[in-house]
Design a protein around this motif. Structure first.
Motif, PDB file in Angstrom:
ATOM      1  N   GLN A 151       0.837  -1.195   0.000  1.00  0.00           N
ATOM      2  CA  GLN A 151       0.000   0.000   0.000  1.00  0.00           C
ATOM      3  C   GLN A 151       0.877   1.251   0.000  1.00  0.00           C
ATOM      4  O   GLN A 151       1.797   1.357   0.808  1.00  0.00           O
ATOM      5  N   GLN A 153       2.026   5.198   0.634  1.00  0.00           N
ATOM      6  CA  GLN A 153       1.898   6.049   1.810  1.00  0.00           C
ATOM      7  C   GLN A 153       0.633   6.899   1.743  1.00  0.00           C
ATOM      8  O   GLN A 153      -0.014   7.169   2.768  1.00  0.00           O
ATOM      9  N   TYR A 155      -2.238   6.143   0.635  1.00  0.00           N
ATOM     10  CA  TYR A 155      -3.397   5.373   1.074  1.00  0.00           C
ATOM     11  C   TYR A 155      -3.413   5.250   2.594  1.00  0.00           C
ATOM     12  O   TYR A 155      -4.458   5.414   3.233  1.00  0.00           O
ATOM     13  N   SER A 156      -2.254   4.971   3.185  1.00  0.00           N
ATOM     14  CA  SER A 156      -2.179   4.866   4.644  1.00  0.00           C
ATOM     15  C   SER A 156      -2.588   6.175   5.303  1.00  0.00           C
ATOM     16  O   SER A 156      -3.300   6.182   6.314  1.00  0.00           O
ATOM     17  N   ARG A 159      -6.363   6.557   5.064  1.00  0.00           N
ATOM     18  CA  ARG A 159      -7.058   5.680   6.010  1.00  0.00           C
ATOM     19  C   ARG A 159      -6.992   6.231   7.432  1.00  0.00           C
ATOM     20  O   ARG A 159      -7.890   5.992   8.245  1.00  0.00           O
ATOM     21  N   ALA A 160      -5.931   6.993   7.731  1.00  0.00           N
ATOM     22  CA  ALA A 160      -5.754   7.544   9.071  1.00  0.00           C
ATOM     23  C   ALA A 160      -6.504   8.856   9.261  1.00  0.00           C
ATOM     24  O   ALA A 160      -6.576   9.372  10.374  1.00  0.00           O
TER      25      ALA A 160
END
Length: 384
Positions: A151, A153, A155-156, A159-160
């Protein structure tokens, strides 16, 4: 002396009231006047924020001329306690009144970050899009295959972020197995799927998805939409179309869906199959042969062999007469409508024409000529 003093005090009071009234009118005018924004702005309101923090952000970004006046206006309108979290698009020249309305109205965020899960016929992709105020449009910040396990960065980070929006786009012509595999790859969803739904029963479309939603609930929603669509197509159908039930209409629509990606052709393709059914001819459509091989689980990834065209399966329309026993994909509304109300033609054949569409023919002689032309195009492409 007291009478003179009282008169002076009254005069001063009248002047003060007059000035105060003028100040209120000025404030109202400033609150409603066009603001200083010289272009769109994406304003993010964090959960637990308040009008003071929002007004400070707006002043720092040059969206308002006075944070105090912004707060007074929100208080006066009774909206200070109605602030909503999210990312909101403020248009160029937005007044303070406009901005207060946007951040207190609620509803879906209109800018910020969106994660789009695309379940296609050949692949599954995840896109992270962010709103670019300079372009006044969403731009793709990252794109990847969620089944590969890595994944990016972006996307991470999405999501956060609490106010990230999620959307699932299911392409027309996907199989139910492909949809289920796509849902399994969406890590923001929860729950298991009991079984793959019957082929053709899921409505291709764009669906808003909530973080933590149940996978089975999404499937149930797609099935409910498809029931309504099939019902509407069946009710509006041309009664001369040779299908005896909504289920047969769905089967025919799925074949139309897999045979052409050109919207303008759907009615013509439908007419070919309807004419063949009426003439008692085999449908002889390759996608049904492919489905008999794959059962909708993945992509064949190669051309059909002659042995496969002759192979007996319940779906091979080179072998069987009439429609196959089940749909071969999930058709969209346009293909359902084409199946219900095909064009009125006397076409019996079609073949690719090299442009992405098809050449249609009334006679076998015309069709053979079109096939020969297609073979020439294939040979030219192979040599280039």
């Amino acid at each position: 002396m007291w009478r003179s003093l009282a008169s002076n005090v009254l005069t001063l009071l009248i002047i003060a009231l007059f000035l105060l009234g003028g100040l209120v009118l000025w404030g109202q005018g400033e609150y409603r006047a066009e603001g200083p924004l010289d272009g769109p702005m994406c304003l993010r309101v964090e959960r637990g924020s308040n009008m003071t923090r929002v007004s400070e952000t707006l002043l720092a970004e040059g969206a308002v001329t006075s944070e105090k006046l912004f707060r007074i206006g929100a208080d006066y309108a009774g909206k200070s306690g109605q602030l909503k979290a999210g990312s909101f698009l403020l248009p160029e020249g937005a007044s303070m009144e406009d901005i207060v309305d946007v951040v207190t109205r609620g509803g879906a965020s209109t800018c910020g970050t969106e994660v789009v899960f695309r379940i296609g016929v050949t692949q599954i992709t995840t896109q992270v899009t962010t709103y670019d105020t300079a372009e006044n449009a969403f731009v793709v910040a990252a794109e990847f295959d969620p089944t590969e396990g890595t994944q990016p960065q972006e996307y991470s980070a999405a999501r956060a972020t609490a106010d990230t929006r999620y959307r699932m786009v299911v392409a027309e012509g996907t199989t139910s197995w492909q949809v289920v595999e796509g849902l399994k790859a969406m890590d923001m969803l929860e729950g298991t799927i009991a079984e793959v739904p019957d082929e053709g029963t899921l409505a291709p479309d764009s669906y808003e998805v909530v973080n933590g939603a149940q996978r089975q609930a999404l499937l149930d929603e797609m099935e409910a939409v498809q029931v309504l669509r099939v019902g509407a197509a069946w009710e509006s159908r041309d009664p001369s179309v040779p299908v005896d039930s909504p289920e047969e209409l769905l089967i025919l629509a799925s074949i139309i869906e897999k045979e052409t990606g050109v919207p303008e052709e759907r009615g013509q393709v439908a007419s070919v199959f309807v004419n063949r059914l009426e003439e008692g001819m085999r449908l002889q459509t390759d996608p049904t042969v492919i489905y008999g091989i794959t059962k909708g689980e993945g992509v064949l990834g190669r051309g059909l062999r002659q042995s496969e065209l002759r192979g007996v399966t319940p779906w091979n329309t080179y072998v069987i007469l009439g429609l196959p026993p089940t749909p071969i994909a999930n058709p969209g509304m346009a293909s359902l409508e084409a199946a219900a109300n095909p064009d009125n033609t006397d076409y019996l054949f079609f073949v690719a024409d090299g442009s992405g569409g098809h050449a249609f023919a009334r006679t076998l002689e015309e069709h053979n000529s079109n096939v020969a032309r297609w073979r020439e195009i294939e040979a030219e492409r192979a040599n280039n």
